[in-house]
Each structure stands twice: as C-alpha cells, then as structure tokens.
Design a protein around this motif. Structure first.
Motif, PDB file in Angstrom:
ATOM      1  N   MET A  20      -3.559 100.105  -7.266  1.00  0.00           N
ATOM      2  CA  MET A  20      -4.909 100.023  -7.832  1.00  0.00           C
ATOM      3  C   MET A  20      -5.716 101.282  -7.477  1.00  0.00           C
ATOM      4  SD  MET A  20      -6.323  98.093  -9.887  1.00  0.00           S
ATOM      5  CE  MET A  20      -7.859  98.701 -10.572  1.00  0.00           C
ATOM      6  N   ILE A  23      -4.696 103.843  -9.932  1.00  0.00           N
ATOM      7  CA  ILE A  23      -5.306 103.599 -11.251  1.00  0.00           C
ATOM      8  C   ILE A  23      -6.765 104.071 -11.225  1.00  0.00           C
ATOM      9  CG2 ILE A  23      -6.073 101.766 -12.837  1.00  0.00           C
ATOM     10  CD1 ILE A  23      -3.429 100.283 -12.092  1.00  0.00           C
ATOM     11  N   ASP A  24      -7.463 103.722 -10.154  1.00  0.00           N
ATOM     12  CA  ASP A  24      -8.854 104.165  -9.966  1.00  0.00           C
ATOM     13  C   ASP A  24      -8.977 105.674 -10.078  1.00  0.00           C
ATOM     14  OD1 ASP A  24     -10.651 102.203  -9.486  1.00  0.00           O
ATOM     15  OD2 ASP A  24     -10.325 102.118  -7.324  1.00  0.00           O
ATOM     16  N   SER A  40      -0.143 104.527 -18.363  1.00  0.00           N
ATOM     17  CA  SER A  40       0.490 103.486 -17.553  1.00  0.00           C
ATOM     18  C   SER A  40       0.671 104.000 -16.141  1.00  0.00           C
ATOM     19  CB  SER A  40       1.894 103.202 -18.087  1.00  0.00           C
ATOM     20  OG  SER A  40       1.861 102.206 -19.033  1.00  0.00           O
ATOM     21  N   THR A 284       1.800  98.872 -15.093  1.00  0.00           N
ATOM     22  CA  THR A 284       0.476  98.400 -15.492  1.00  0.00           C
ATOM     23  C   THR A 284      -0.043  99.356 -16.569  1.00  0.00           C
ATOM     24  OG1 THR A 284       0.035  97.566 -13.277  1.00  0.00           O
ATOM     25  CG2 THR A 284      -1.885  97.913 -14.696  1.00  0.00           C
ATOM     26  N   VAL A 286      -3.100 100.808 -18.844  1.00  0.00           N
ATOM     27  CA  VAL A 286      -4.556 100.959 -18.747  1.00  0.00           C
ATOM     28  C   VAL A 286      -5.053 101.494 -20.097  1.00  0.00           C
ATOM     29  CG1 VAL A 286      -6.421 102.030 -17.435  1.00  0.00           C
ATOM     30  CG2 VAL A 286      -4.250 101.512 -16.298  1.00  0.00           C
ATOM     31  N   TYR A 340     -11.625  96.274 -15.916  1.00  0.00           N
ATOM     32  CA  TYR A 340     -11.708  97.252 -14.815  1.00  0.00           C
ATOM     33  C   TYR A 340     -13.101  97.239 -14.198  1.00  0.00           C
ATOM     34  CZ  TYR A 340     -11.782 101.771 -12.479  1.00  0.00           C
ATOM     35  OH  TYR A 340     -11.926 102.773 -11.550  1.00  0.00           O
ATOM     36  N   TRP A 379     -12.636 100.109 -19.634  1.00  0.00           N
ATOM     37  CA  TRP A 379     -11.176 100.092 -19.461  1.00  0.00           C
ATOM     38  C   TRP A 379     -10.671  98.661 -19.275  1.00  0.00           C
ATOM     39  CZ3 TRP A 379      -8.533 104.707 -19.792  1.00  0.00           C
ATOM     40  CH2 TRP A 379      -9.276 105.881 -19.654  1.00  0.00           C
ATOM     41  N   LEU A 381      -7.006  96.526 -18.125  1.00  0.00           N
ATOM     42  CA  LEU A 381      -5.686  96.683 -17.507  1.00  0.00           C
ATOM     43  C   LEU A 381      -4.779  95.540 -17.946  1.00  0.00           C
ATOM     44  CD1 LEU A 381      -7.379  98.559 -15.715  1.00  0.00           C
ATOM     45  CD2 LEU A 381      -6.366  97.477 -13.716  1.00  0.00           C
ATOM     46  N   LYS A 383      -1.249  94.024 -16.625  1.00  0.00           N
ATOM     47  CA  LYS A 383      -0.146  94.100 -15.656  1.00  0.00           C
ATOM     48  C   LYS A 383       1.166  93.654 -16.305  1.00  0.00           C
ATOM     49  CE  LYS A 383      -2.571  93.900 -11.405  1.00  0.00           C
ATOM     50  NZ  LYS A 383      -2.688  93.379 -10.079  1.00  0.00           N
TER      51      LYS A 383
END
Ligand SMILES: Cc1ncc(COP(=O)(O)O)c(C=O)c1O
Length: 442
Positions: A20, A23-24, A40, A284, A286, A340, A379, A381, A383
């Motif tokens: 995570m 992703i952030d 991804s 994941t 995004v 998100y 955004w 997400l 999974k």
C-alpha cells in the motif's frame, strides 16, 4: 538506481514498508507529473508465499505454471527460480520460457489442438511433452514430431466451474482406448493422462473423480504396452482465501485420491498446471476516474427508479472490459473496488454506474456498487487482479494495458534466495537478479 528482473525495476521493501505504501508513492509521483494513467502493483512475495503453501498442501504434485494466466516475465522468472515447470499453449509462450533459460524438460505443451508451425517450433526447441485429445492431432504430431511424449487429455464434468473447459477439450472415457490404439499404430509414445476441472473450480470433488478416471485410462495404456508415468491434474485451483472453495479443501480431495489411485510414489510423476492460484493475489490494479456524469432521476438513462435516489452517479475509468477487466465480462460481481480517498462512513451513498474508457457500449464495468460521490481524478483500487487480466487485455481504441510496478518484501526476497540455493535451479546461473541495483524503499 534501477533494476531488474527481466528489465523491470524490482523494489525490495524494507521491513514495515507495505505494498500500500508503494501504491501511495506511485500515485503521488504520478499526480506530481499530472499523470493519471492506470497502473498495477505486483507483490512478488505473494508468489513465494503461494509456492510454499503449495508445497505444504500438495507435496506429491509438481506445479507447471500456466503461462496464459499472466505472462509477465518477472512472474515467470521468480517461478522459474523456485523450480516450477511451465504449461505453454503456443510457440510464443514456449519461446518466452525457454529464452529465460528454463530447460525444455520443464515445459508441457498443454494445448490439445495445436497449429502445425507451433509443433515444428516445439521440435526445434526440444520440447517433447504435449497433450492431445483426438486422432487428427495424433496424426499431425506423428508426422512432425515422431519422438514426442503424448499425454491424453480427458474431459471431466466441470460445468460448476467458473470457466468450464471440457466442452472444448478432452476425450471422453469411451474414446480413450481407441485413441491410444491409434497412437500405437502411429508408433507415438503415450506417457500419461491430463485433465482440467475448469478454471475457478467450485467443487473440489471433481478432482477426485477425475483422478479416478485417469487411473482407468492409465490402466488401458499399460494394457496396450505404454509405459504410463505422467499424471497431470491441470489447473482450477483457487487464487484467494475469498474464493468459494479454499486451496486446503481442494488439497483435501486431491491427496487421498492420489494415494488411493496412484499409490506408487516412484513410478508416476504427478504434475499440475496452476494459473490463477499463483498470480491472482499478487496484483492490485489502480485506476482513475477520467470523466463523470450525474444523471438525474427524471432522465431516461437513469437506473434509479427502484432505489428512490435522486440521481445516479456515472463514472468512466481509464481501464475497462477491453483492458484489465476483460475476463470479468460475465463475472462483474467478482469485482470489488476500494476507494483510495478516505470517505467518512456517514457519507451518502449513490447508485453508481461504471464504464470503461473505450467507445464500445459493452465496455460496462458495473451497476452494482453503492458509492459516495466521487470526482474526476479520484483513484480506485482492485485487489486480486492478476489472473487473466493483462494477458488477455486488448489495445482496442488505442488503450494499452496498464504497466506494472514490481515489489517484494525483504523477507520474501531472502526466502526466495534460500529456495534457489536448495534447488540450485539452472535458471539461477543464467538469469540472476542483480541485487546490487535493487531499489530499497523505506
Ligand atoms: C490447459 C490449461 N491448463 C491450465 C490452465 C490454468 O487454469 P487455472 O488458471 O484455473 O489454474 C488453463 C486455463 O484455461 C488451461 O486451459
């Protein structure tokens, strides 16, 4: 500092850093550049975790990863380094795996209906083991590849699976004797039996029945003079803990059936062709909301009549059914978005309609979600998005597959190095990962 696993940057995550966090970070980096493209993130440590779980639960079964499920090279490379074999369905899949340094003996060409030029390619690269389920295929192979090791694919009763396969492939039990007799007349070696219970199996008992059926076919083969030594129990294994059946439940059906019907552990090699089991959970996706419409209840294309809400929120994402969601066309209920941006729990929820980015009206993702009001630039997400997503996405309307960023935890990375040492895979020597250049993130 960049690198490396087949040309892709692989980030090793220090203790405490999560996927995570990556992703952030990627979202922030992209926003800084005013870039809202979908992407991804793949946690390759999940592959290691899945593999260890496989070895614990199915110790007699060697996995041959089904490349079709997700043909990402870093995925294949990690799996190769852990000693897996590969199920390839075409010339290009064979080339991808062999070019990584995997020996041809670790490939099963598991497509019962093959193109002649692809069989010729398999011959030229030394791939011997391949499946068949009909006479014409035997004749084709006998002419091009007389030393091939043939595996008879049988059909199973798989209509309860998410994607049944036995309507398209697999010989019925009543055909098997004739097929193997024909192989005998062609002087083609038959070495075993394979089946596939359908992708996304929901009834583990199908494996037990199929193993019993395979035994019958084995005995026919032995009776005809073949030395039968390969049982291939196919794919269909669940990829997440949220699937209808768990991996443990599947293993609990398979192990006793193997012990009952194939008790001799030395004479028969047992393999499987898992796809979604390995690659569903690492990925994941995004995506970004690129456009929206607020449809008032009075408008003809509102779907709010029953719900009584005053408006439907309509959003357009930058990935859709022609991209990463292609395999969800008939299973939209399996898609579950995570917002998100944090929203308070008491925020009003609206009927929401979600479309993909292309101009085709079939590019419709969902009408089923009740979501708070979202904005362009938000955004979402998704999974568990690694199976049958990027490998079957198209470039329709000029939209390309979302790129993937790869990461692995320090702990999983070390476990991988230990597995590699234990098995001393030939791949290790040829195609090692340059640890000097790995990016360490805190
Ligand atoms: C021959 C064959 N093997 C293996 C697989 C992988 O199946 P799964 O992803 O369900 O494990 C498939 C999927 O279609 C297949 O056709």
């Amino acid at each position: 500092m960049e690198n490396i696993i087949n040309g892709s940057e692989l980030v090793i995550l220090e203790k405490g850093v999560t996927i995570m966090d990556i992703i952030d970070q990627k979202i922030k980096e992209q926003m800084f550049r005013e870039n809202t493209d979908a992407f991804s993130v793949a946690d390759l440590g999940d592959l290691v975790h899945q593999h260890l779980q496989w070895q614990r639960a199915l110790p007699r079964v060697k996995p041959f990863y089904a490349v079709k499920c997700n043909n990402s090279k870093p995925v294949a490379q990690i799996l190769a380094q852990m000693g897996l074999g590969f199920d390839c369905a075409s010339k290009n899949e064979i080339a991808t795996i062999l070019d990584m340094g995997v020996p041809a003996e670790r490939i099963i060409y598991a497509n019962p209906c093959k193109e002649v030029s692809h069989i010729k390619y398999a011959v030229s690269r030394g791939v011997q083991t391949m499946t068949f389920d009909n006479k014409d295929e035997l004749l084709k192979v006998a002419m091009i590849h007389p030393t091939a090791k043939m595996v008879l694919r049988i059909a199973v009763n798989d209509f309860t699976s998410l994607l049944p396969l036995s309507e398209k492939f697999g010989a019925s039990l009543s055909e098997c004797r004739q097929l193997m007799e024909y192989a005998k007349t062609l002087d083609l070696d038959t070495i075993g039996v394979s089946f596939h219970v359908g992708s996304g199996c929901t009834d583990p008992k199908i494996y037990a029945q199929a193993i019993a059926d395979a035994r019958v076919v084995f005995d026919i083969g032995i009776h005809l003079g073949f030395q039968m030594y390969l049982l291939d129990i196919g794919g269909g294994f669940p990829g997440t803990a949220e699937d209808k059946v768990t991996f443990e439940e599947v293993a609990a059906e398979i192990n006793p059936a193997l012990d009952m019907y194939f008790p001799d552990k030395t004479e028969v090699q047992i393999i499987a062709e898992p796809g979604r089991y390995y690659v569903t959970s690492p990925f994941t996706l995004v995506v970004n909301i690129i456009a929206r419409k607020l449809v008032e209840k009075s408008q003809p294309n509102s779907n709010d009549e029953e719900a009584g809400n005053e408006k439907t929120m309509v959003y357009y994402l930058n990935d859709g059914l022609y991209g990463s969601f292609c395999n969800f066309a008939n299973y939209r209920d399996l898609l579950k978005p995570i917002l998100y941006k944090k929203h308070s729990l008491d925020q009003k929820l609206y009927n929401t309609r979600i479309w993909g980015p292309t101009c085709d009206a079939r590019d419709h993702i969902s009408d089923a979600w009740m979501l708070p009001e979202l904005e362009i630039g938000d955004w979402l997400l998704f999974k568990n998005n690694g199976a049958y997503t990027s490998s079957i996405s198209t470039t329709f309307n000029g939209f390309h597959a979302a790129p993937t960023h790869y990461a692995i935890s320090e702990e999983a990375w070390e476990t991988l190095q230990n597995i590699k040492k234990e098995i001393q895979s030939p791949v290790e020597e040829q195609d090692d990962v340059d640890t000097q250049h790995l990016v360490i993130r805190q």
